[in-house]
Scaffold this motif. Structure first.
Motif, PDB file in Angstrom:
ATOM      1  N   LEU A 211       1.873   2.587   5.464  1.00 29.87           N
ATOM      2  CA  LEU A 211       0.954   1.485   5.186  1.00 29.87           C
ATOM      3  C   LEU A 211       0.837   0.557   6.401  1.00 29.87           C
ATOM      4  N   LEU A 212       1.955   0.331   7.080  1.00 28.95           N
ATOM      5  CA  LEU A 212       1.915  -0.506   8.276  1.00 28.95           C
ATOM      6  C   LEU A 212       1.091   0.153   9.383  1.00 28.95           C
ATOM      7  N   ALA A 213       1.063   1.472   9.393  1.00 28.17           N
ATOM      8  CA  ALA A 213       0.230   2.175  10.374  1.00 28.17           C
ATOM      9  C   ALA A 213      -1.242   2.182   9.968  1.00 28.17           C
ATOM     10  N   THR A 214      -1.510   1.936   8.675  1.00 29.97           N
ATOM     11  CA  THR A 214      -2.882   1.979   8.167  1.00 29.97           C
ATOM     12  C   THR A 214      -3.610   0.654   8.347  1.00 29.97           C
ATOM     13  N   TYR A 215      -2.884  -0.441   8.146  1.00 32.63           N
ATOM     14  CA  TYR A 215      -3.505  -1.773   8.156  1.00 32.63           C
ATOM     15  C   TYR A 215      -3.159  -2.540   9.425  1.00 32.63           C
ATOM     16  N   ARG A 216      -4.074  -3.422   9.802  1.00 29.95           N
ATOM     17  CA  ARG A 216      -3.733  -4.382  10.854  1.00 29.95           C
ATOM     18  C   ARG A 216      -2.635  -5.301  10.333  1.00 29.95           C
TER      19      ARG A 216
ATOM     20  N   GLY B 205      -5.582  -7.126   6.073  1.00 26.65           N
ATOM     21  CA  GLY B 205      -4.403  -6.622   6.751  1.00 26.65           C
ATOM     22  C   GLY B 205      -3.231  -6.526   5.809  1.00 26.65           C
ATOM     23  N   ALA B 206      -2.055  -6.244   6.383  1.00 20.58           N
ATOM     24  CA  ALA B 206      -0.794  -6.195   5.650  1.00 20.58           C
ATOM     25  C   ALA B 206       0.182  -7.133   6.335  1.00 20.58           C
ATOM     26  N   ALA B 207       1.233  -7.527   5.624  1.00 23.11           N
ATOM     27  CA  ALA B 207       2.198  -8.464   6.189  1.00 23.11           C
ATOM     28  C   ALA B 207       3.572  -8.218   5.591  1.00 23.11           C
ATOM     29  N   ILE B 208       4.589  -8.602   6.333  1.00 22.74           N
ATOM     30  CA  ILE B 208       5.959  -8.623   5.839  1.00 22.74           C
ATOM     31  C   ILE B 208       6.360 -10.084   5.724  1.00 22.74           C
ATOM     32  N   VAL B 209       6.761 -10.466   4.517  1.00 22.78           N
ATOM     33  CA  VAL B 209       7.093 -11.863   4.259  1.00 22.78           C
ATOM     34  C   VAL B 209       8.333 -11.938   3.372  1.00 22.78           C
ATOM     35  N   PRO B 210       9.045 -13.061   3.374  1.00 19.17           N
ATOM     36  CA  PRO B 210      10.102 -13.251   2.375  1.00 19.17           C
ATOM     37  C   PRO B 210       9.470 -13.460   1.003  1.00 19.17           C
TER      38      PRO B 210
ATOM     39  N   ILE C  73      -1.250 -16.329   4.699  1.00 21.23           N
ATOM     40  CA  ILE C  73      -1.028 -14.904   4.961  1.00 21.23           C
ATOM     41  C   ILE C  73      -1.336 -14.098   3.708  1.00 21.23           C
ATOM     42  N   ALA C  74      -0.822 -14.556   2.562  1.00 20.32           N
ATOM     43  CA  ALA C  74      -1.078 -13.834   1.312  1.00 20.32           C
ATOM     44  C   ALA C  74      -2.568 -13.812   0.978  1.00 20.32           C
ATOM     45  N   ALA C  75      -3.261 -14.923   1.246  1.00 17.28           N
ATOM     46  CA  ALA C  75      -4.694 -14.971   0.948  1.00 17.28           C
ATOM     47  C   ALA C  75      -5.479 -14.005   1.839  1.00 17.28           C
ATOM     48  N   LEU C  76      -5.074 -13.852   3.089  1.00 12.60           N
ATOM     49  CA  LEU C  76      -5.750 -12.917   3.986  1.00 12.60           C
ATOM     50  C   LEU C  76      -5.517 -11.469   3.545  1.00 12.60           C
ATOM     51  N   VAL C  77      -4.287 -11.166   3.157  1.00 14.97           N
ATOM     52  CA  VAL C  77      -4.000  -9.813   2.663  1.00 14.97           C
ATOM     53  C   VAL C  77      -4.801  -9.551   1.389  1.00 14.97           C
ATOM     54  N   ASN C  78      -4.904 -10.546   0.533  1.00 13.89           N
ATOM     55  CA  ASN C  78      -5.673 -10.413  -0.705  1.00 13.89           C
ATOM     56  C   ASN C  78      -7.113  -9.997  -0.430  1.00 13.89           C
ATOM     57  N   ARG C  79      -7.667 -10.437   0.700  1.00 10.90           N
ATOM     58  CA  ARG C  79      -9.055 -10.109   1.054  1.00 10.90           C
ATOM     59  C   ARG C  79      -9.174  -8.775   1.790  1.00 10.90           C
ATOM     60  N   GLY C  80      -8.080  -8.040   1.860  1.00 12.54           N
ATOM     61  CA  GLY C  80      -8.121  -6.729   2.490  1.00 12.54           C
ATOM     62  C   GLY C  80      -8.141  -6.761   4.002  1.00 12.54           C
TER      63      GLY C  80
END
Length: 291
Positions: free
Chosen positions: A181-186, A232-237, A223-230
């Motif tokens: 998934l990390l390779a798929t998304y920005r 990218g992906a993120a790693i967060v606590p 960050i979560a709102a940006l991922v929600n809009r498709g």
């Protein structure tokens, strides 16, 4: 001199508006203006003047400001000392953005019921900034991410949450392992200048994960709102709720992903020790760590 009048002057100087300062102090504008006049008469100088639509300190006012905050704080300390161990007075707190919404409300609710004589000043900011403010005595305690180094002996620490790292992706993301998934998304990166961002960066380096980095910022909600809009992906606590409403995300636990500890750091000694001890006890009761 009534120190409440000094507090009134400081509120006007900070707000740049008599009306806004009156709202903050729960006074009418007329009552606040009367306090200012009495203080100016007592000191023999005009302390504020109009500047367009705002109010600003005069030269005499700026000179008074340099000492007034210390005087007000000293009087508050005397009141706390005179309380003979009963929690009261002004508690100066700091909190990160996620702690402000996810941890602090339950603590204040519990503390306000048990100790109604405590007043609060709460400053938002980063973990690093709040850490230094507690160490230098500007703040009594702060809800922050645990530093990755030993804290000074004049302070103490209590962990309230252990927040595992999670990969967040859009809800409709393909059912793939985290590395795929990390390779798929920005990649939307949690700011490396933040202590929580250090942990994410270390995870990527320790697991030799290359990402297509697109954006870096320090606001987890954003960050979560940006991922929600498709986007990218993120790693967060996996921070304490609430998360933003209406998100359509998938949270994926990361193998050996590490975690950030969020908790409270406080000054061990000082005139407000009774209120600080009560705050720490309320933190412990409101957010017990399992195990």
């Amino acid at each position: 001199m009534d120190t409440r009048f000094l507090e009134t002057f400081l509120a006007v100087a900070d707000c740049g508006s008599i009306a806004e300062a009156a709202r903050r102090l729960n006074l009418t504008p007329a009552a606040l203006a009367q306090r200012l006049r009495v203080l100016e008469q007592d000191l023999g100088h005009t302390l504020v003047e109009r500047a367009g639509r705002t109010v600003q300190p005069t030269a005499a006012g700026r000179a008074v400001m340099a000492h007034a905050r210390g005087v007000v704080e000293s009087v508050r300390d005397l009141r706390a000392i005179a309380s003979d161990g009963v929690p009261g007075g002004l508690l100066r707190l700091g909190a990160t953005a996620t702690a402000l919404t996810g941890l602090l409300p339950a603590v204040i609710e519990r503390l306000a019921r048990a100790h109604p004589d405590i007043d609060y000043f709460v400053q938002p900011g980063s973990s690093a900034d709040h850490y230094h403010r507690v160490v230098d005595g500007t703040l009594d305690a702060a809800l922050i991410v645990r530093p990755q180094f030993e804290i000074p002996k004049a302070t103490d620490w209590l962990t309230l949450r252990v927040e595992r790292l999670v990969l967040i992706v859009p809800e409709d993301a393909p059912d793939l392992p985290p590395d795929a998934l990390l390779a798929t998304y920005r990649f939307i990166r949690y700011d490396r200048a933040q202590w929580g961002g250090h942990i994410v960066d270390r995870y990527l380096r320790d697991h030799a994960i290359a990402v297509d980095e697109w954006l870096e910022l320090d606001a987890l909600d954003a960050i979560a709102a940006l991922v929600n809009r498709g986007l990218g992906a993120a790693i967060v606590p996996d921070w304490a709720p609430p998360w933003p409403e209406g998100l359509r995300l998938r949270k994926i636990a990361l193998p050996d992903g590490g975690a950030r500890e969020t908790g409270v750091i406080w000054q061990r000694w000082g005139p407000r020790h009774a209120a600080i001890d009560a705050f720490v006890a309320a933190c412990r009761a409101a957010h017990p760590v399992p195990g």
